[in-house]
Design a protein around this motif. Structure first.
Motif, short mmCIF file in Angstrom:
data_model
loop_
_atom_site.label_atom_id
_atom_site.label_comp_id
_atom_site.label_asym_id
_atom_site.label_seq_id
_atom_site.Cartn_x
_atom_site.Cartn_y
_atom_site.Cartn_z
N LYS A 1 60.38 33.88 42.60
CA LYS A 1 60.36 35.20 41.89
C LYS A 1 59.04 35.31 41.15
O LYS A 1 58.21 36.02 41.09
N ILE A 2 58.83 33.94 40.22
CA ILE A 2 57.52 34.00 39.64
C ILE A 2 56.32 33.92 40.77
O ILE A 2 55.56 34.60 40.23
N SER A 3 56.49 33.20 41.74
CA SER A 3 55.20 33.10 42.62
C SER A 3 55.01 34.46 43.20
O SER A 3 53.90 34.93 43.56
N GLU A 4 56.01 35.25 43.73
CA GLU A 4 56.12 36.49 44.25
C GLU A 4 55.34 37.34 43.38
O GLU A 4 54.36 38.22 43.50
N THR A 5 55.92 37.53 42.09
CA THR A 5 55.16 38.37 41.23
C THR A 5 53.74 38.08 40.81
O THR A 5 52.90 38.85 40.72
N PHE A 6 53.47 36.76 40.49
CA PHE A 6 51.99 36.28 40.33
C PHE A 6 51.07 36.81 41.55
O PHE A 6 50.04 37.42 41.43
N TYR A 7 51.53 36.43 42.68
CA TYR A 7 50.63 36.87 43.88
C TYR A 7 50.60 38.66 43.97
O TYR A 7 49.48 39.08 44.38
N LYS A 8 51.61 39.37 43.87
CA LYS A 8 51.39 40.80 43.84
C LYS A 8 50.42 41.18 42.72
O LYS A 8 49.58 41.87 43.05
N ALA A 9 50.72 40.43 41.69
CA ALA A 9 49.96 40.98 40.34
C ALA A 9 48.47 40.57 40.77
O ALA A 9 47.12 41.29 40.54
N ASN A 10 48.00 39.58 41.39
CA ASN A 10 46.68 38.89 41.88
C ASN A 10 46.40 40.02 43.08
O ASN A 10 45.03 40.42 42.79
N ARG A 11 46.92 40.38 43.68
CA ARG A 11 46.82 41.09 45.08
C ARG A 11 46.36 42.82 44.35
O ARG A 11 45.35 43.27 44.75
N ASP A 12 47.01 43.25 43.31
CA ASP A 12 46.92 44.28 42.84
C ASP A 12 45.54 44.36 42.01
O ASP A 12 44.76 45.40 41.81
N PHE A 13 45.45 43.29 41.35
CA PHE A 13 43.98 43.13 40.39
C PHE A 13 42.88 43.17 41.36
O PHE A 13 41.75 43.87 41.20
N ASP A 14 42.72 42.50 42.40
CA ASP A 14 41.82 42.37 43.49
C ASP A 14 41.56 43.69 44.03
O ASP A 14 40.15 44.04 44.37
N GLU A 15 42.55 44.35 44.38
CA GLU A 15 42.51 45.63 44.89
C GLU A 15 41.81 46.66 43.98
O GLU A 15 40.84 47.47 44.39
N LYS A 16 42.40 46.68 42.66
CA LYS A 16 41.66 47.52 41.58
C LYS A 16 40.26 47.20 41.37
O LYS A 16 39.54 48.37 41.02
N ASN A 17 39.91 46.14 41.31
CA ASN A 17 38.43 45.64 41.25
C ASN A 17 37.79 45.46 42.25
O ASN A 17 36.56 44.97 42.33
N ASN A 18 38.15 45.87 43.39
CA ASN A 18 37.36 45.71 44.91
C ASN A 18 36.98 44.46 44.99
O ASN A 18 35.82 44.24 45.61
N ILE A 19 37.72 43.41 44.93
CA ILE A 19 37.50 41.98 45.07
C ILE A 19 38.12 41.59 46.41
O ILE A 19 39.26 41.81 46.33
N SER A 20 37.31 41.21 47.21
CA SER A 20 37.86 40.55 48.57
C SER A 20 38.49 39.17 48.53
O SER A 20 38.09 38.46 48.10
#
Length: 131
Positions: free
Chosen positions: A112-131
Motif C-alpha cells: 500500500k505504501i509503495s502503491e501510494t508513493f508511485y501514484k504520487a510520483n506519477r501525479d507529480f511528474d504529470e503535473k510538472n510535465n516531467i517524463s
C-alpha cells in the motif's frame, strides 16, 4: 528488507503489484529456535540477514493482533547476522499463525505504501510535465 515487491523500479513501469506473487519464505530465511516448539503459543523465531528495520516493523504489526500477548525482538550481538522475534499468544492461536499473519499484514502495508508513493510520483511528474 526492501518493503516493495520489486527491486528494480524500472522493471515493472512503476507498478508495485506486478511482482506481488512472491512468498514470504522466498525473501526471509527464518527458523524456530531449538526448544521453543514444545509450546505452540510461545515461540522464538530467528531470521538470518535482517536487522532492526524488519524487527521493529514486524514487532509493531504482530503486537496489533489481539490474540498476541507479547511480541519482542532482539539482535543477539552486532557480529551475529541474526534477528530473534519472540511471540506469545492466547490459547486461541499459535505463535506460528501470529507470525504468518504479521508477515502477511506487513507485506500488505508495504504494498500500500509503495502503491501510494508511485501514484504520487506519477501525479507529480504529470503535473510538472516531467517524463
Amino acid at each position: 528488507m526492501d518493503c516493495s515487491d520489486n527491486t528494480d523500479n524500472n522493471s515493472n513501469n512503476g507498478n508495485p503489484e506486478e511482482n506481488s506473487d512472491f512468498e514470504i519464505s522466498d525473501i526471509l530465511n527464518f527458523y524456530t529456535e531449538k526448544g521453543s516448539v514444545t509450546d505452540p503459543q510461545s515461540m522464538t523465531f530467528s531470521i538470518s540477514g535482517e536487522e532492526h528495520t524488519l524487527g521493529n516493523a514486524l514487532r509493531y504489526i504482530i503486537i496489533q493482533n489481539p490474540e498476541v500477548e507479547y511480541c519482542g525482538y532482539s539482535i543477539p550481538h552486532p557480529s551475529e547476522d541474526k534477528l530473534n522475534i519472540r511471540i506469545q499468544t492466547t490459547e486461541n492461536t499459535t505463535a506460528i499463525d501470529a507470525m504468518r499473519k504479521g508477515l502477511e499484514d506487513l507485506k500488505s502495508l508495504c504494498a500500500k505504501i509503495s502503491e501510494t508513493f508511485y501514484k504520487a510520483n506519477r501525479d507529480f511528474d504529470e503535473k510538472n510535465n516531467i517524463s
